[in-house]
Structure formats: C-alpha cells, structure tokens
Design a protein around this motif. Structure first.
Motif, short mmCIF file in Angstrom:
data_model
loop_
_atom_site.label_atom_id
_atom_site.label_comp_id
_atom_site.label_asym_id
_atom_site.label_seq_id
_atom_site.Cartn_x
_atom_site.Cartn_y
_atom_site.Cartn_z
N UNK A 191 0.85 -1.18 0.00
CA UNK A 191 0.00 0.00 0.00
C UNK A 191 0.89 1.23 0.00
N UNK A 192 0.59 2.19 -0.87
CA UNK A 192 1.46 3.35 -1.06
C UNK A 192 1.69 4.11 0.24
N UNK A 193 2.97 4.45 0.47
CA UNK A 193 3.34 5.23 1.65
C UNK A 193 3.70 4.40 2.85
N UNK A 194 3.33 3.12 2.86
CA UNK A 194 3.61 2.25 3.99
C UNK A 194 4.96 1.56 3.84
N UNK A 195 5.46 0.89 4.89
CA UNK A 195 6.75 0.21 4.76
C UNK A 195 6.75 -0.79 3.61
N UNK A 196 7.82 -0.80 2.86
CA UNK A 196 7.91 -1.67 1.69
C UNK A 196 8.01 -3.14 2.10
N UNK A 197 7.58 -4.07 1.22
CA UNK A 197 7.59 -5.49 1.56
C UNK A 197 8.93 -6.14 1.29
N UNK A 198 9.40 -6.92 2.23
CA UNK A 198 10.67 -7.64 2.05
C UNK A 198 10.47 -9.15 2.05
N UNK A 199 9.22 -9.59 2.13
CA UNK A 199 8.88 -11.01 1.98
C UNK A 199 7.59 -11.12 1.17
N UNK B 190 10.67 -4.62 10.69
CA UNK B 190 10.45 -4.15 12.05
C UNK B 190 9.30 -3.16 12.16
N UNK B 191 9.26 -2.21 11.25
CA UNK B 191 8.17 -1.23 11.26
C UNK B 191 6.82 -1.91 11.07
N UNK B 192 6.79 -2.89 10.16
CA UNK B 192 5.54 -3.63 9.92
C UNK B 192 5.13 -4.43 11.15
N UNK B 193 6.08 -5.16 11.73
CA UNK B 193 5.77 -6.02 12.87
C UNK B 193 5.26 -5.22 14.06
N UNK B 194 5.93 -4.11 14.35
CA UNK B 194 5.53 -3.29 15.50
C UNK B 194 4.19 -2.60 15.24
N UNK B 195 3.94 -2.21 14.00
CA UNK B 195 2.67 -1.58 13.67
C UNK B 195 1.52 -2.56 13.78
N UNK B 196 1.76 -3.80 13.32
CA UNK B 196 0.71 -4.81 13.34
C UNK B 196 0.44 -5.33 14.75
N UNK B 197 1.43 -5.20 15.64
CA UNK B 197 1.21 -5.59 17.03
C UNK B 197 0.11 -4.75 17.67
N UNK B 198 -0.01 -3.51 17.18
CA UNK B 198 -1.13 -2.63 17.53
C UNK B 198 -1.29 -2.42 19.03
#
Length: 337
Positions: free
Chosen positions: A142-150, A294-302
């Motif tokens: 999704x535009x603007x969000x952390x880029x995917x590495x997997x 890391x940014x994705x994981x911490x954001x999804x932990x919510x």
C-alpha cells in the motif's frame, strides 16, 4: 480475485498473466516489486489503483539486460557503460532522457526521463525474459507504507487485488535501490541505497552529488520515494539519538506512552518495553535489512502509541537507512528539550 503464490516452476504461467495485463509481484534483492508489463498502459494504471499511489509518481522500469533499455533511451551519459558493467545487475536505478512516445506518460509521471534497473534476482530476470517486455515494479505494498521484504508482506497488503506473487524468500538488502540521475551532465543521487555515494565515486573516479531535496506533495518527483513522508506505519515513529535513549524512555514512562522499540541488541538489552523488534546485530547492514520488517511487525502488534527507532551515521549504507527512517518518522526526532 484469488492471489496465487508462484514458485520457480510456475514462471511460464506468471509471465502469461503479465502478458495478459494482470499484475504479478516479484522479488528483487532490495524489496518486492509490483509487476506489470511496462508497455501496457492499462495494466500500469492498475498498479497505481492497487497501491493507492499518486499518478504523478514515476515508476522504475525493470529490464533483463542493458539491451532492453535501447528502444526507449534517447541519450546515454558517457559514464553509462562503466556504471552498467560494474553495478548491473544490482540495486542501482539509472535515469535517462527517453525518446518521445517510447513509454506511456503513466510510466514516466509525464516526465521526459525514465528510470531503469536490472535487478539482481535470477527468478525475476527470467520472468522478465519470459514476459518479453520490461516490467514496472514499484514496491508491492500500500502506497506510503513500509515496503515489503517477503512474499508474506505482499500478501498481507495486496491479497485479492493482484493475480499472484513470485516467492523467493526474504530480500537480501531490505531497502529500495539507489537512484542515480544520468539525464544531465553531472550524476546526482536522488535516492540513496546500497550502491552508496562512496562506492560510485571509487569506481567512477568522479564526484557524485547527493540531492537532499524533499519533494512536497504538490511537486512531481523525478524518482520514487522523494516525498516528505513515505515508508510510514500507522503508529507514529520517533528517531532517537545514541545519547538520548534514557531520556526517551523516561519521557514515554512519564507520559504513559505504550512504547515500541526498533533497535539493535545492545540498545534493546538496556530497556524493557512492551513491543520490540531487535535487529540481528548492531551493524547498519542488519538495521537496513530489518527496518521495514520491524516497522511492519511493530505496527501490526497494535499495542503501542509510539515506535522509538535507532539512528545511524548518515554515510555509506547509513545514508540509505536514515533516508527511509526519516520519511517513516516524518522527519521527527525525540526532542530531549
């Protein structure tokens, strides 16, 4: 739409989908890209729609070899041959002036230049060859969000929106390619990456300039990722200087902030906070590789009000890491004052 996960033996089918105008995400050594046939404007339009990406943002054209750039490029910089010979395939995107009407304005953002890259991933190079056309490939998120590495990151963001994802595990580098503008007399880095200013200068024996201009929302960027805020999770991010961690943690505790920590093991060992993503080691290479995950994981932990993130010196690979982190944090540092 069902989003399929493709393996190596399904490359022919993935290429057929691309030829038919479908979208297929592909792996590179940097991040996963959202692929569409660069010569099919309607397919490229779908890329913008699926990502929610501003249409003035130019796309990088991914090629299987240097020959694939020749139908499009009007003029090559004198250093092109040396650059390509040394750095392609690899995490380096090159901007050239292009022939009129050779690429759709939706690919170029309406500019008279275009960006080209030969990614260092065998599966994707084979996919481009089988498609028999270059592929646009902005980050498959999704535009603007952390880029995917997997591939899992891509599936999380785009499942049901694209035809498939070519899976090749986790990317090696973790941030997008360096973008080098070769459309003028002087080479200029528009976006830092793993091919650093220092590496380029050593190979080319010439001065390379780094454009630190941040593009406003009303401006058309010459390369992706030049906006003020980009690569950002929903949770606010604060950058923390090496000497400021004690005060940042005390500030969070005093203000009853639920803090998340994004840092290397040496810093992480000192502070016990609810959510944490610890890089593999204390090097900038490990931080760069783990930044988006890391940014994705911490954001999804919510469970956090703020993500406190480690900074690095802005030289060599640190320039690329800090370029992405600053945009993820909207330029915000923890202010000890």
């Amino acid at each position: 739409m069902e989003t399929k996960i493709f393996q190596s033996e399904e490359l022919d089918y993935a290429a057929k989908l691309l030829k038919n105008g479908e979208l297929v995400a592909f792996p590179t050594e940097t991040v996963y890209g959202l692929g569409a046939d660069a010569l099919l404007p309607e397919s490229v339009k779908q890329v913008f729609q699926v990502k929610g990406r501003p249409s003035d943002n130019p796309l990088i054209v991914h090629v299987a070899d240097f020959e694939m750039t020749k139908p499009f490029v009007e003029k090559y910089h004198p250093l092109t041959e040396k650059i390509v010979q040394y750095f392609w395939p690899g995490p380096l995107t090159l901007i050239f002036p292009i022939k009129k009407n050779s690429l759709s304005p939706i690919v170029t953002g309406g500019l008279s230049t275009a960006a080209f890259r030969m990614p260092d991933n065998k599966k994707t190079l084979e996919l481009i060859q089988k498609t028999e056309a270059p592929l646009v490939g902005p980050s498959a998120n999704t535009s603007g969000k952390p880029s995917p590495t997997t591939a899992e990151h891509v599936f999380h963001d785009l499942k049901g929106k694209i035809a498939g994802i070519l899976d090749d595990g986790a990317t090696q580098i973790g941030v997008e390619s360096t973008v080098l503008d070769l459309s003028g007399e002087t080479p200029v880095i528009l976006r830092p990456g793993a091919v650093t200013k220092e590496k380029l200068e050593k190979v080319l024996q010439t001065k390379i300039f780094l454009d630190k201009h941040l593009v406003k929302e009303s401006e058309t960027p010459k390369a992706p990722g030049m906006k003020y805020k980009h690569y950002a999770p929903d949770t606010p991010v604060l950058m923390v200087g090496d000497e400021d961690w004690d005060q940042a943690i005390k500030w969070g505790q005093k203000n009853r902030k639920r803090m998340a920590l994004l840092a290397g093991p040496s810093i992480a060992a000192k502070y016990q906070v609810a959510d944490r993503y610890v890089f593999m080691d204390d090097t900038v290479e490990a931080a760069t590789h783990g930044l988006y995950s890391g940014l994705r994981a911490l954001d999804e932990a919510d469970g956090s009000d703020v993500i406190l993130a480690q900074v690095f010196t802005e030289n060599e690979l640190g320039a690329a890491y800090m370029n992405r982190l600053k945009k993820a944090a909207a330029q915000n540092y923890f202010d000890k004052n």
